[in-house]
Design a protein around this motif. Structure first.
Motif, PDB file in Angstrom:
ATOM      1  N   LEU A  62     -35.908 -44.641 -30.894  1.00 19.63           N
ATOM      2  CA  LEU A  62     -34.874 -44.596 -29.862  1.00 19.63           C
ATOM      3  C   LEU A  62     -35.468 -44.037 -28.571  1.00 19.63           C
ATOM      4  O   LEU A  62     -36.359 -43.196 -28.615  1.00 19.63           O
ATOM      5  N   GLN A  63     -34.949 -44.500 -27.446  1.00 19.77           N
ATOM      6  CA  GLN A  63     -35.501 -44.031 -26.164  1.00 19.77           C
ATOM      7  C   GLN A  63     -34.424 -43.958 -25.088  1.00 19.77           C
ATOM      8  O   GLN A  63     -33.491 -44.767 -25.062  1.00 19.77           O
ATOM      9  N   ASP A  64     -34.556 -42.967 -24.228  1.00 20.08           N
ATOM     10  CA  ASP A  64     -33.733 -42.890 -23.030  1.00 20.08           C
ATOM     11  C   ASP A  64     -34.670 -42.736 -21.833  1.00 20.08           C
ATOM     12  O   ASP A  64     -35.693 -42.043 -21.926  1.00 20.08           O
ATOM     13  N   THR A  65     -34.343 -43.395 -20.740  1.00 23.57           N
ATOM     14  CA  THR A  65     -35.154 -43.302 -19.531  1.00 23.57           C
ATOM     15  C   THR A  65     -34.288 -42.823 -18.363  1.00 23.57           C
ATOM     16  O   THR A  65     -33.087 -43.106 -18.299  1.00 23.57           O
ATOM     17  N   LYS A  66     -34.913 -42.108 -17.452  1.00 28.82           N
ATOM     18  CA  LYS A  66     -34.253 -41.672 -16.226  1.00 28.82           C
ATOM     19  C   LYS A  66     -34.954 -42.341 -15.069  1.00 28.82           C
ATOM     20  O   LYS A  66     -36.144 -42.085 -14.817  1.00 28.82           O
ATOM     21  N   THR A  67     -34.239 -43.204 -14.365  1.00 23.23           N
ATOM     22  CA  THR A  67     -34.845 -43.961 -13.279  1.00 23.23           C
ATOM     23  C   THR A  67     -34.366 -43.491 -11.903  1.00 23.23           C
ATOM     24  O   THR A  67     -34.902 -43.943 -10.887  1.00 23.23           O
ATOM     25  N   ASP A  68     -33.367 -42.600 -11.881  1.00 27.92           N
ATOM     26  CA  ASP A  68     -32.920 -42.066 -10.601  1.00 27.92           C
ATOM     27  C   ASP A  68     -33.622 -40.747 -10.315  1.00 27.92           C
ATOM     28  O   ASP A  68     -34.412 -40.258 -11.126  1.00 27.92           O
ATOM     29  N   ASP A  69     -33.343 -40.153  -9.166  1.00 30.92           N
ATOM     30  CA  ASP A  69     -34.033 -38.921  -8.792  1.00 30.92           C
ATOM     31  C   ASP A  69     -33.145 -37.705  -9.023  1.00 30.92           C
ATOM     32  O   ASP A  69     -31.933 -37.822  -9.218  1.00 30.92           O
ATOM     33  N   TYR A  70     -33.781 -36.530  -9.003  1.00 33.96           N
ATOM     34  CA  TYR A  70     -33.097 -35.270  -9.299  1.00 33.96           C
ATOM     35  C   TYR A  70     -33.772 -34.174  -8.494  1.00 33.96           C
ATOM     36  O   TYR A  70     -35.001 -34.087  -8.443  1.00 33.96           O
ATOM     37  N   GLY A  71     -32.965 -33.356  -7.866  1.00 36.37           N
ATOM     38  CA  GLY A  71     -33.501 -32.216  -7.129  1.00 36.37           C
ATOM     39  C   GLY A  71     -32.485 -31.100  -7.090  1.00 36.37           C
ATOM     40  O   GLY A  71     -31.405 -31.261  -6.532  1.00 36.37           O
ATOM     41  N   VAL A  72     -32.796 -29.960  -7.717  1.00 37.99           N
ATOM     42  CA  VAL A  72     -31.860 -28.840  -7.807  1.00 37.99           C
ATOM     43  C   VAL A  72     -32.599 -27.542  -7.500  1.00 37.99           C
ATOM     44  O   VAL A  72     -33.679 -27.284  -8.042  1.00 37.99           O
ATOM     45  N   THR A  73     -32.017 -26.720  -6.640  1.00 40.30           N
ATOM     46  CA  THR A  73     -32.532 -25.383  -6.360  1.00 40.30           C
ATOM     47  C   THR A  73     -31.822 -24.398  -7.271  1.00 40.30           C
ATOM     48  O   THR A  73     -30.590 -24.357  -7.320  1.00 40.30           O
ATOM     49  N   SER A  74     -32.597 -23.607  -8.001  1.00 41.73           N
ATOM     50  CA  SER A  74     -32.029 -22.731  -9.022  1.00 41.73           C
ATOM     51  C   SER A  74     -31.317 -21.535  -8.416  1.00 41.73           C
ATOM     52  O   SER A  74     -31.603 -21.112  -7.297  1.00 41.73           O
ATOM     53  N   SER A  75     -30.390 -21.013  -9.183  1.00 47.09           N
ATOM     54  CA  SER A  75     -29.692 -19.779  -8.833  1.00 47.09           C
ATOM     55  C   SER A  75     -30.118 -18.712  -9.833  1.00 47.09           C
ATOM     56  O   SER A  75     -29.774 -18.776 -11.017  1.00 47.09           O
ATOM     57  N   GLY A  76     -30.903 -17.748  -9.372  1.00 44.50           N
ATOM     58  CA  GLY A  76     -31.406 -16.716 -10.275  1.00 44.50           C
ATOM     59  C   GLY A  76     -32.249 -17.324 -11.380  1.00 44.50           C
ATOM     60  O   GLY A  76     -33.064 -18.218 -11.144  1.00 44.50           O
ATOM     61  N   THR A  77     -32.029 -16.861 -12.602  1.00 49.19           N
ATOM     62  CA  THR A  77     -32.773 -17.371 -13.751  1.00 49.19           C
ATOM     63  C   THR A  77     -31.889 -18.268 -14.620  1.00 49.19           C
ATOM     64  O   THR A  77     -32.065 -18.358 -15.833  1.00 49.19           O
ATOM     65  N   THR A  78     -30.946 -18.947 -13.994  1.00 50.00           N
ATOM     66  CA  THR A  78     -30.051 -19.863 -14.701  1.00 50.00           C
ATOM     67  C   THR A  78     -30.852 -20.977 -15.366  1.00 50.00           C
ATOM     68  O   THR A  78     -31.817 -21.492 -14.793  1.00 50.00           O
ATOM     69  N   THR A  79     -30.449 -21.349 -16.581  1.00 49.41           N
ATOM     70  CA  THR A  79     -31.069 -22.471 -17.284  1.00 49.41           C
ATOM     71  C   THR A  79     -30.337 -23.760 -16.934  1.00 49.41           C
ATOM     72  O   THR A  79     -29.105 -23.823 -16.991  1.00 49.41           O
ATOM     73  N   TYR A  80     -31.098 -24.791 -16.580  1.00 51.15           N
ATOM     74  CA  TYR A  80     -30.536 -26.088 -16.205  1.00 51.15           C
ATOM     75  C   TYR A  80     -31.014 -27.153 -17.191  1.00 51.15           C
ATOM     76  O   TYR A  80     -32.124 -27.085 -17.717  1.00 51.15           O
ATOM     77  N   THR A  81     -30.163 -28.154 -17.396  1.00 53.98           N
ATOM     78  CA  THR A  81     -30.524 -29.321 -18.197  1.00 53.98           C
ATOM     79  C   THR A  81     -30.643 -30.516 -17.273  1.00 53.98           C
ATOM     80  O   THR A  81     -29.738 -30.788 -16.476  1.00 53.98           O
ATOM     81  N   ILE A  82     -31.761 -31.239 -17.353  1.00 52.12           N
ATOM     82  CA  ILE A  82     -31.962 -32.414 -16.511  1.00 52.12           C
ATOM     83  C   ILE A  82     -30.984 -33.507 -16.942  1.00 52.12           C
ATOM     84  O   ILE A  82     -31.025 -33.946 -18.102  1.00 52.12           O
ATOM     85  N   PRO A  83     -30.103 -33.957 -16.065  1.00 49.72           N
ATOM     86  CA  PRO A  83     -29.100 -34.951 -16.455  1.00 49.72           C
ATOM     87  C   PRO A  83     -29.689 -36.351 -16.581  1.00 49.72           C
ATOM     88  O   PRO A  83     -30.669 -36.695 -15.923  1.00 49.72           O
ATOM     89  N   GLY A  84     -29.074 -37.148 -17.447  1.00 50.19           N
ATOM     90  CA  GLY A  84     -29.496 -38.536 -17.590  1.00 50.19           C
ATOM     91  C   GLY A  84     -30.783 -38.734 -18.343  1.00 50.19           C
ATOM     92  O   GLY A  84     -31.356 -39.825 -18.307  1.00 50.19           O
TER      93      GLY A  84
END
Length: 207
Positions: free
Chosen positions: A51-73
């Motif tokens: 199984l595979q998922d691909t991300k073809t769009d772009d992503y740019g996020v500036t973090s707030s403190g040491t918050t954990t983020y999940t890359i969408p898509g």
């Protein structure tokens, strides 16, 4: 006469009640052996699903403190046919962390099982301050480029699932680092800029 399994899948030299060579093929023998349990210990390593998922769009996020983020898509779920089976995870990530300060962005492979995050395939804890990750996020030397980072992990979830694999990241310093995926930090619509692709591929391997 020796028994020979030929390149075309037929078996020769096997006495089976007077049947001529070629009537019994290798696939039939293997299927019958597995059904009877005689090859139960010899089927490990067989690929059961991919199984595979691909991300073809772009992503740019500036973090707030040491918050954990999940890359969408960019996530893929899998349900195993046996709790003892393994999951071969292959990640291909195009990253840019071009910033002017000492940011500590890093990313890691995450498995969600029963609603809980599991940080997997990371380095060991050395000292008390260093972060544990799959990749450091690769600081690019140019605003228009990305660095390709990859990871290969053989995971054993220990249950049928479902299990969802994705990518998480944070700035360990907590000083506002920015994570860019599939693009450079400069995202103007210019011929010198490229939108890349990232992917996550899961392969179920029989135990």
């Amino acid at each position: 006469m020796p028994i020979t399994i030929n390149g075309n899948g037929t078996v020769t030299g096997l006495a089976v009640g007077g049947l001529p060579d070629g009537i019994v093929d290798a696939d039939t023998l293997a299927a019958n052996a597995v059904t009877s349990g005689k090859l139960a210990s010899g089927v490990g390593g067989k690929v059961l699903q991919v199984l595979q998922d691909t991300k073809t769009d772009d992503y740019g996020v500036t973090s707030s403190g040491t918050t954990t983020y999940t890359i969408p898509g960019l996530e893929q779920a899998i349900t195993l046919s046996n709790a003892s089976n393994k999951v071969l995870v292959v990640v291909n990530l195009n990253v840019n962390n071009y910033t002017g300060s000492y940011n500590g962005q890093h990313w890691w492979l995450n498995r969600v099982t029963d609603g809980s995050d599991n940080k997997i395939h990371v380095g060991e804890q050395i000292g008390s301050n260093r972060q544990r990750g799959t990749g450091s996020g690769g600081i690019s030397s140019a605003t228009v480029h990305t660095l390709n980072e990859s990871a290969t992990c053989l995971d054993v979830p220990g249950s049928i699932g479902p299990h969802t694999y994705n990518i998480q990241w944070k700035d360990g310093n907590g000083d506002g680092g920015t994570m860019y995926i599939n693009r450079g930090s400069n995202n103007s619509d210019a011929t010198s800029h490229t939108i890349c692709i990232s992917s996550i591929t899961l392969t179920e391997i029989a135990a």
